[in-house]
Design a protein around this motif. Structure first.
Motif, PDB file in Angstrom:
ATOM      1  N   GLY A 165       0.792  -1.222   0.000  1.00  0.00           N
ATOM      2  CA  GLY A 165       0.000   0.000   0.000  1.00  0.00           C
ATOM      3  C   GLY A 165       0.819   1.263   0.000  1.00  0.00           C
ATOM      4  N   HIS A 166       2.150   1.153   0.201  1.00  0.00           N
ATOM      5  CA  HIS A 166       3.011   2.330   0.260  1.00  0.00           C
ATOM      6  C   HIS A 166       4.148   2.205  -0.754  1.00  0.00           C
ATOM      7  CE1 HIS A 166       1.804   4.337   4.220  1.00  0.00           C
ATOM      8  NE2 HIS A 166       0.913   3.411   3.979  1.00  0.00           N
ATOM      9  N   GLN A 167       4.521   3.335  -1.344  1.00  0.00           N
ATOM     10  CA  GLN A 167       5.622   3.415  -2.301  1.00  0.00           C
ATOM     11  C   GLN A 167       5.440   2.359  -3.393  1.00  0.00           C
ATOM     12  OE1 GLN A 167       8.948   3.040   0.357  1.00  0.00           O
ATOM     13  NE2 GLN A 167       8.723   5.103   1.173  1.00  0.00           N
ATOM     14  N   ARG A 168       6.518   1.828  -3.896  1.00  0.00           N
ATOM     15  CA  ARG A 168       6.430   0.795  -4.926  1.00  0.00           C
ATOM     16  C   ARG A 168       7.382  -0.329  -4.538  1.00  0.00           C
ATOM     17  NH1 ARG A 168       4.348   0.102  -9.879  1.00  0.00           N
ATOM     18  NH2 ARG A 168       5.418  -1.289 -11.324  1.00  0.00           N
ATOM     19  N   PRO A 169       6.941  -1.263  -3.732  1.00  0.00           N
ATOM     20  CA  PRO A 169       7.849  -2.303  -3.238  1.00  0.00           C
ATOM     21  C   PRO A 169       8.224  -3.299  -4.326  1.00  0.00           C
ATOM     22  CG  PRO A 169       5.609  -2.803  -2.577  1.00  0.00           C
ATOM     23  CD  PRO A 169       5.571  -1.444  -3.223  1.00  0.00           C
ATOM     24  N   VAL A 170       9.373  -3.903  -4.152  1.00  0.00           N
ATOM     25  CA  VAL A 170       9.783  -5.017  -5.021  1.00  0.00           C
ATOM     26  C   VAL A 170       9.101  -6.282  -4.506  1.00  0.00           C
ATOM     27  CG1 VAL A 170      11.716  -6.419  -5.821  1.00  0.00           C
ATOM     28  CG2 VAL A 170      11.986  -3.934  -5.555  1.00  0.00           C
ATOM     29  N   VAL A 171       8.399  -6.977  -5.390  1.00  0.00           N
ATOM     30  CA  VAL A 171       7.726  -8.221  -5.028  1.00  0.00           C
ATOM     31  C   VAL A 171       8.352  -9.359  -5.815  1.00  0.00           C
ATOM     32  CG1 VAL A 171       5.535  -9.464  -4.888  1.00  0.00           C
ATOM     33  CG2 VAL A 171       5.574  -6.964  -4.604  1.00  0.00           C
ATOM     34  N   ARG A 172       8.847 -10.353  -5.104  1.00  0.00           N
ATOM     35  CA  ARG A 172       9.418 -11.529  -5.759  1.00  0.00           C
ATOM     36  C   ARG A 172       8.759 -12.779  -5.193  1.00  0.00           C
ATOM     37  NH1 ARG A 172      14.899  -9.083  -5.039  1.00  0.00           N
ATOM     38  NH2 ARG A 172      15.428  -8.076  -7.014  1.00  0.00           N
ATOM     39  N   GLU A 173       8.694 -13.783  -6.025  1.00  0.00           N
ATOM     40  CA  GLU A 173       8.111 -15.058  -5.611  1.00  0.00           C
ATOM     41  C   GLU A 173       9.211 -16.104  -5.506  1.00  0.00           C
ATOM     42  OE1 GLU A 173       4.301 -16.180  -7.337  1.00  0.00           O
ATOM     43  OE2 GLU A 173       5.194 -18.129  -7.858  1.00  0.00           O
ATOM     44  N   TYR A 174       9.140 -16.908  -4.445  1.00  0.00           N
ATOM     45  CA  TYR A 174      10.136 -17.954  -4.218  1.00  0.00           C
ATOM     46  C   TYR A 174       9.443 -19.313  -4.195  1.00  0.00           C
ATOM     47  CZ  TYR A 174      13.134 -14.037  -2.916  1.00  0.00           C
ATOM     48  OH  TYR A 174      13.845 -12.859  -2.923  1.00  0.00           O
ATOM     49  N   ASP A 175      10.186 -20.315  -4.609  1.00  0.00           N
ATOM     50  CA  ASP A 175       9.676 -21.679  -4.749  1.00  0.00           C
ATOM     51  C   ASP A 175      10.420 -22.583  -3.767  1.00  0.00           C
ATOM     52  OD1 ASP A 175       7.904 -23.285  -6.046  1.00  0.00           O
ATOM     53  OD2 ASP A 175       9.233 -23.806  -7.694  1.00  0.00           O
ATOM     54  N   TYR A 176       9.671 -23.410  -3.015  1.00  0.00           N
ATOM     55  CA  TYR A 176      10.286 -24.280  -2.012  1.00  0.00           C
ATOM     56  C   TYR A 176       9.721 -25.693  -2.138  1.00  0.00           C
ATOM     57  CZ  TYR A 176      11.450 -19.794   0.165  1.00  0.00           C
ATOM     58  OH  TYR A 176      11.922 -18.523   0.403  1.00  0.00           O
ATOM     59  N   PRO A 177      10.506 -26.699  -1.750  1.00  0.00           N
ATOM     60  CA  PRO A 177       9.959 -28.065  -1.683  1.00  0.00           C
ATOM     61  C   PRO A 177       8.865 -28.137  -0.618  1.00  0.00           C
ATOM     62  CG  PRO A 177      12.370 -28.078  -1.556  1.00  0.00           C
ATOM     63  CD  PRO A 177      11.949 -26.656  -1.388  1.00  0.00           C
ATOM     64  N   TYR A 178       7.841 -28.949  -0.895  1.00  0.00           N
ATOM     65  CA  TYR A 178       6.742 -29.102   0.049  1.00  0.00           C
ATOM     66  C   TYR A 178       6.291 -30.551   0.025  1.00  0.00           C
ATOM     67  CZ  TYR A 178       2.652 -27.853   2.801  1.00  0.00           C
ATOM     68  OH  TYR A 178       1.723 -27.760   3.798  1.00  0.00           O
ATOM     69  N   GLY A 179       6.686 -31.312   1.061  1.00  0.00           N
ATOM     70  CA  GLY A 179       6.424 -32.745   1.101  1.00  0.00           C
ATOM     71  C   GLY A 179       4.998 -33.090   1.481  1.00  0.00           C
ATOM     72  N   GLU A 180       4.664 -34.357   1.371  1.00  0.00           N
ATOM     73  CA  GLU A 180       3.318 -34.853   1.650  1.00  0.00           C
ATOM     74  C   GLU A 180       2.873 -34.544   3.077  1.00  0.00           C
ATOM     75  OE1 GLU A 180       0.724 -36.683   0.222  1.00  0.00           O
ATOM     76  OE2 GLU A 180       1.565 -36.101  -1.710  1.00  0.00           O
ATOM     77  N   ARG A 181       3.783 -34.591   4.025  1.00  0.00           N
ATOM     78  CA  ARG A 181       3.435 -34.398   5.434  1.00  0.00           C
ATOM     79  C   ARG A 181       3.862 -33.018   5.956  1.00  0.00           C
ATOM     80  NH1 ARG A 181       2.592 -39.030   8.354  1.00  0.00           N
ATOM     81  NH2 ARG A 181       3.732 -38.228  10.161  1.00  0.00           N
ATOM     82  N   ALA A 182       4.226 -32.135   5.038  1.00  0.00           N
ATOM     83  CA  ALA A 182       4.739 -30.827   5.449  1.00  0.00           C
ATOM     84  C   ALA A 182       3.625 -29.951   6.029  1.00  0.00           C
ATOM     85  CB  ALA A 182       5.406 -30.127   4.280  1.00  0.00           C
ATOM     86  N   LEU A 183       4.040 -29.026   6.876  1.00  0.00           N
ATOM     87  CA  LEU A 183       3.137 -28.086   7.530  1.00  0.00           C
ATOM     88  C   LEU A 183       3.700 -26.682   7.326  1.00  0.00           C
ATOM     89  CD1 LEU A 183       0.591 -28.684   9.315  1.00  0.00           C
ATOM     90  CD2 LEU A 183       2.047 -28.266  11.299  1.00  0.00           C
TER      91      LEU A 183
END
Length: 335
Positions: free
Chosen positions: A266-284
């Protein structure tokens, strides 16, 4: 507690005396009427509220209870989260059976709760305290939520600037945690705007959704926020965040912290980046605002990671929430 409607984020009660317990019961009855729960289920709700608060008064240290509405589709129910810091129970299953007592009383309290509730879950450890969550619905309860959380305002405040939401859009499960700048009503306005914009946001990646939220919050004081998308079939989690939102994937006892970039939506113009992570069957996935210390370790709570997300979130908030700021925790397990 007045006769005013209970807000969706609920109301916290400190339960240390029978007078406080009576206040919770009356508030629960009013909420049941507010949600058109029906006379029979409202009476059941009153029993659950009375037994939960009675247990806090008789057996607990620093007992508190959250009362709030819950919704699924076109139905509404009532949820209560009872939290204390001791002395705890060695075997909650045994303690919930009629006739079991640790103080020489009849020992029917938890058994009555189990019978009247539509859904419940609990976790307790000797010396650490107990968390018990209960829902009462007018008919059959919906399925267990894949994501759940709770917030608590700064001590002395009635509005909380932290919030969370979950949605499934085009088959993609996504969650949001927001921390309105500062605390109090204006912080709550910013987070309310973020939650509304998230629910109505077009389908897109977390980065796209965060950019949408940034534009939607331009008229507010702004917020730190983060969006995660859980892709269980693909074994991946996608994440984009701005500001002091902590996010961690817990998988097989190991913790992996997720990256949020500096900025205020909502303020200024922030840098937005998306990151990718492993996510296992039993992950929380555990996400929280800076009103919660990140020193928690689920390994310290054997079996908790396998319980309901709400139970896990309430336990983390109890043990790691700070009183000098709003606090919010969300826990998600991919559906």
């Amino acid at each position: 507690m007045t006769g005013d409607p209970v807000p969706d984020q609920g109301i916290w009660f400190r339960v240390e005396s029978s007078g406080a317990a009576s206040g919770v019961r009356r508030a629960a009855e009013r909420l049941g009427a507010q949600l058109h729960l029906g006379a029979r289920r409202t009476a059941d709700l009153a029993i659950v509220a009375a037994e939960l608060t009675s247990n806090l008064v008789k057996h607990a240290d620093e007992g508190v209870l959250l009362l709030r509405p819950v919704r699924s589709g076109g139905e509404a129910g009532v949820e209560m989260v009872a939290v204390d810091s001791g002395p705890g129970m060695a075997d909650l299953t045994v303690s919930s059976q009629d006739g079991h007592s640790t103080t020489g009383t009849l020992g029917i309290g938890l058994g009555a709760i189990v019978r009247q509730a539509s859904w419940y879950d609990g976790y307790s450890r000797s010396g650490r305290g107990t968390v018990f969550v209960v829902q009462v619905w007018p008919a059959d309860p919906p399925g267990q939520e894949w994501a759940a959380g709770l917030t608590r305002p700064l001590t002395g405040e009635t509005r909380c600037g932290d919030g969370f939401a979950a949605r499934v859009v085009d088959g993609r499960p996504q969650v949001l945690v927001s921390d309105g700048l500062g605390h109090g009503p204006l912080a709550a306005v910013a987070t309310d705007a973020a939650l509304a914009a998230f629910r109505d946001a077009p389908a897109g990646s977390p980065k796209t959704v965060v950019e949408h939220l940034h534009r939607a919050l331009a008229h507010t004081r702004g917020a730190a926020l983060a969006v995660a998308e859980l892709d269980r079939p693909g074994g991946r989690l996608r994440y984009a965040g701005l500001g002091n939102i902590s996010a961690t994937v817990v998988d097989d006892g190991r913790r992996r912290g997720l990256v949020s970039l500096p900025g205020i939506a909502g303020h200024q113009r922030p840098v937005v980046r998306e990151y990718d992570y492993p996510y296992g069957e039993r992950a929380l996935l555990v996400m929280h605002t800076d009103g919660v210390s990140d020193r928690w370790q689920l390994a310290d709570y054997p079996g908790l990671a396998e319980r309901s997300p709400l139970l896990t979130a309430a336990t983390v908030l109890r043990d790691c929430g700070v009183r000098r700021d709003d606090a919010g925790v969300l826990v998600a397990r991919a559906p």
